[in-house]
Design a protein around this motif. Structure first.
Motif, short mmCIF file in Angstrom:
data_model
loop_
_atom_site.label_atom_id
_atom_site.label_comp_id
_atom_site.label_asym_id
_atom_site.label_seq_id
_atom_site.Cartn_x
_atom_site.Cartn_y
_atom_site.Cartn_z
N UNK A 17 -4.39 2.41 -52.56
CA UNK A 17 -5.36 3.28 -51.90
C UNK A 17 -4.96 4.75 -52.05
N UNK A 18 -3.67 4.98 -52.14
CA UNK A 18 -3.20 6.36 -52.33
C UNK A 18 -3.38 6.77 -53.78
N UNK A 19 -3.16 5.80 -54.67
CA UNK A 19 -3.20 6.12 -56.10
C UNK A 19 -4.62 6.36 -56.59
N UNK A 20 -5.59 5.77 -55.91
CA UNK A 20 -6.96 5.90 -56.38
C UNK A 20 -7.55 7.26 -56.05
N UNK A 21 -6.89 8.02 -55.21
CA UNK A 21 -7.43 9.32 -54.82
C UNK A 21 -6.65 10.42 -55.49
N UNK A 62 -4.76 10.68 -48.69
CA UNK A 62 -5.82 10.18 -47.81
C UNK A 62 -5.54 10.57 -46.35
N UNK A 63 -6.61 10.64 -45.57
CA UNK A 63 -6.44 11.02 -44.15
C UNK A 63 -6.04 9.78 -43.34
N UNK A 64 -5.38 10.01 -42.22
CA UNK A 64 -4.96 8.89 -41.37
C UNK A 64 -6.17 8.06 -40.93
N UNK A 106 2.44 8.84 -40.59
CA UNK A 106 0.98 8.81 -40.66
C UNK A 106 0.51 7.39 -41.00
N UNK A 107 1.21 6.76 -41.93
CA UNK A 107 0.79 5.40 -42.32
C UNK A 107 1.06 4.40 -41.19
N UNK A 108 2.19 4.56 -40.52
CA UNK A 108 2.50 3.64 -39.42
C UNK A 108 1.46 3.78 -38.29
N UNK A 109 1.07 5.02 -38.03
CA UNK A 109 0.03 5.22 -37.01
C UNK A 109 -1.26 4.53 -37.43
#
Ligand code: PEP
Ligand code: MG
Length: 746
Positions: free
Chosen positions: A475-479, A483-485, A547-550
């Motif tokens: 999901x990170x690589x496709x942008x 990405x936002x939280x 951010x990802x854990x949240x």
């Protein structure tokens, strides 16, 4: 180039064009060209050497050398002056050939009589097709203009359609792109498909290599460049980003499109008689040659931009190539040199197979092909040169073989194979709802690996008991920006909903190594697989991990949460990461968010060191997942991306199996649940051996669940263990042959 020599080259090209327009055999035309060039350049000799295969050049036509040598004289690429021109893709101009480095004496040609030598590569888009040579008796250095004129002639020869027919003694002079071809590459995803070629970057066919009127050609060129600049501006405006480096790269791209030097060089080639298209190709060939020699990655990237611009310009000039809104044909098999994940997703799931010249098993295109469960072959060398849009193509993802324009026998056998696979699928569907229980009543948990929303419907269709590994990096690589939280929380919530109560192990970001985020400045690391990656990045860049854990916690919205940290090499890393999660949980609670009813924190065991961590690690860790892809590469010190070594050491090697057995036993001791989620878990024989070594949970691609379950349900684990132990005791390096023999003999 002065006006007089421009005129010479233009007149020569006009004559050449007439020759190319004449009817007659390819050989006749080549002969005619050598006569024409020798005459126009005032040379006693003109010869054309063409590549017979990757390694060999053959004298295919000559004016002035011994005619008996035609189709007899051959040399290796790199050998002699001609071979060196081909190898280095640069001209050699000398008045004393016999004393020039690399000279090789070929008595059959009588070339010792001609000491002056000018050889230029015949190349098309960076591919060396042959060498064009002129030679003289008098000692002389050819002028720059003469050398340029010869290069221009070589460009036109490169466009001759019948060139591909000169590929060997006695071989039929059939047109290229009609013969059957087989490519042996590597398997990136199993399965078989039959369909038609869809080239990601189709070859441009040029029908008018010589300019009728340079003024008209220049006008066409300038109109196309104006359009190109508009397109580039649009592209840049639509992908505007706050990331400084990305913006700089984009601006450099725009700068190239506006470069006056580039246009001047293109116009000079048109002046000398080339059509606008071939002028662009000539520039592009030079760029590609420089690209292959550039040691600096930054420079290579810039040259790549220039190459890309030339491609766009060629498409504008010829009107050929794929437009963004073109429909994907039915049964399309996508063929590309390489492809990024976003580009692949643009084609959509209607693609039936994927064949790449480059690529790697761990690339993101591969991950998507796997999610789509389409067969995929990588390292199919030269396929983009051979394949044309619409050609029939068979992809055998099991063997890593591709057949292009195959004959009826091969097609028939291939269809049988597809029918057999379909039958096997029916068999697997029949056991979908049944548990994976061995004949001696041991239950094995089978879960699936996922990384895209597109994977999740497979949870139902495959019969998986949950998601053993959810890779979040895709999901990170496709942008092209972070990405936002809230986007992530929304996405993970969709994963929860699709899982419908089944457990999901969310793995925190595993970037670095082969997965580079364009918006996080990649470190220029000599050995990225062992570098700043995965949890190492997470612990150093705490903001991103928090951010990802949240996002996980918010997505869970009170439901149980399972988080695992990738690439943990020592206890401290796990303890620090878990402490971070605990902190985030407390904070979320303070902010009034619902926190999960139950939180389980796991580690991926991907480095041998973790197997020997202190007991406290096993006590603290809620579950362990063996990342066999990485673990194997570090266990054997064999790069998982390197084709030369990645298959060198068998997974069923007794050393590796015994290591797995030790890990399973140690986890058992502390009652820490352990599973295996590397690719090997999806291979039935490997899966069986892991289970025999004590593992009770496996996570794999959804398509592998059926075959693995089928194997386990037919097997007595006790017996399997005996076979493995016997093989181990016998001193075999791998237990594979003993296990296969036993399975076949049952
Ligand atoms: C592994 O290394 O086995 C694993 C599952 O992680 P990845 O393939 O994403 O590195
Ligand atoms: Mg890994």
């Amino acid at each position: 180039m002065d006006e007089k020599s421009t005129k010479v080259s233009r007149t020569l090209l006009q004559k050449l064009r007439d020759t190319l327009g004449e009817s007659g055999e390819g050989q006749e035309r080549l002969d005619h060209i050598t006569q024409l060039v020798a005459q126009s350049m005032g040379s006693e000799v003109c010869s054309i050497y063409l590549r017979r295969d990757r390694q060999t050049l053959e004298l295919c036509a000559t004016q002035g050398l011994n005619p008996e040598a035609v189709h007899q004289t051959r040399m290796r690429v790199g050998e002699g002056l001609v071979g060196r021109v081909a190898k280095q893709a640069t001209p050699i101009n000398t008045q004393d050939a016999p004393h020039t480095k690399g000279f090789r004496y070929m008595p059959e040609t009588s070339e010792e009589l001609f000491p002056s030598f000018l050889g230029v590569p015949i190349q098309r888009l960076g591919e060396i097709l042959g060498v064009l040579v002129v030679q003289n008796k008098d000692q002389r250095i050819y002028t720059e203009d003469e050398a340029y004129a010869l290069e221009v002639v070589a460009m036109v020869i490169a466009e001759m359609k019948e060139l591909g027919a000169f590929t060997g003694e006695g071989e039929a002079m059939s047109a290229p792109h009609q013969r059957a071809h087989q490519f042996k590459g590597g398997s990136a995803q199993e399965g078989a498909a039959i369909g038609v070629v869809l080239l990601h970057d189709p070859k441009i066919i040029i029908t008018n290599p010589v300019a009728d009127d340079p003024e008209v050609e220049k006008k066409r060129l300038n109109a196309a460049i104006a359009q190109l600049r508009l397109n580039v501006d649009d592209l840049l405006n639509s992908s505007r980003s706050d990331n400084k480096e990305q913006q700089e790269v984009m601006e450099a791209y725009r700068m190239f499109a506006n470069s006056r030097g580039w246009v001047t060089r293109l116009e000079a080639s048109i002046e000398s008689g080339l059509s606008a298209e071939v002028a662009v190709e000539k520039e592009q060939s030079a760029t590609r040659a420089r690209m292959s020699r550039a040691p600096d990655p930054y420079l290579r990237e810039r040259l790549h931009d220039l190459n890309d611009l030339s491609n766009r310009l060629l498409r504008l000039l010829t009107g050929q190539g794929r437009a963004a809104d073109d429909k994907v044909p039915e049964n399309a098999i996508l063929v590309a040199s390489n492809i990024g994940p976003a580009e692949l997703l643009e084609y959509g799931k209607s693609i039936k197979g994927l064949v790449l010249e480059n690529g790697s098993v761990g690339s993101h295109a591969t991950i998507i092909a796997r999610a789509w469960a389409i067969p995929m072959v990588i390292h199919a060398e030269n396929i983009t040169r051979e394949a044309l849009n619409g050609d029939q193509i068979l992809v055998d993802g099991d063997q890593g073989i591709v057949h292009l324009r195959a004959d009826d026998t091969v097609v028939g056998a291939f269809k049988d194979k597809i029918a057999m696979l379909a039958k096997a699928q029916q068999k697997y569907a029949a056991i979908r709802e049944l548990p994976a229980v061995t004949l001696d009543a041991i239950h094995i948990g089978l879960q699936m690996n996922a990384g895209l929303m597109a994977d999740l419907p497979s949870l139902v269709s495959s019969g998986a008991e949950g998601v053993g590994l959810f890779r979040t990096e895709l999901q990170f690589l496709l942008r092209n920006s972070m990405p936002k939280r809230s986007d992530l929380a929304e996405l993970y919530a969709r994963v929860y909903n699709a899982a419908n109560g089944k457990p999901v192990n969310f793995r925190t970001l595993d970037i670095g190594s082969d997965k580079v985020l364009p918006y996080l400045q990649p470190e220029d690391e000599p050995n990225p697989a062992m570098g700043w990656r995965a949890i190492r990045v997470g612990l150093d860049k705490k903001g991103v991990m928090r951010m990802q854990l949240q996002a996980f916690i918010r997505a869970a919205n009170g439901r149980p949460l399972r988080v695992m940290f990738p690439f943990v090499a020592q206890f401290d890393e796990f303890r620090d990461a878990k402490a971070m999660l605990d902190g985030v949980l407390r904070n979320e609670e303070r902010l009034g968010h619902v926190v999960p009813v139950d939180v389980k924190v796991g580690a991926m065991l991907e480095t041998p060191s973790l197997a020997f961590a202190p007991d406290q690690f096993f006590e603290m860790c809620d579950f362990i997942s063996i990342g066999g892809n990485d673990l194997k590469q570090f266990f054997y010190a064999a790069d998982r991306e390197n084709e030369r070594v990645r298959r060198r050491y068998d997974t069923l090697n007794v050393s590796f199996l015994s290591f797995i057995e030790q890990i399973a036993a140690r986890c058992d001791l502390f009652e820490t649940p352990v599973s295996f989620c590397g690719e090997d878990a999806g291979r039935p024989i490997e899966a069986l051996c892991f289970v025999a070594m004590g593992l009770r949970n496996l996570s794999m691609r959804p398509a592998s669940i059926g075959p693995v379950k089928h194997m386990l349900r037919r097997t007595n684990l006790e017996e399997a263990r005996d076979v493995i132990n016997e093989a181990r005791a016998s001193g075999d390096q791998s237990v594979r042959s003993a296990v296969v023999k036993w399975l076949n003999g049952r």
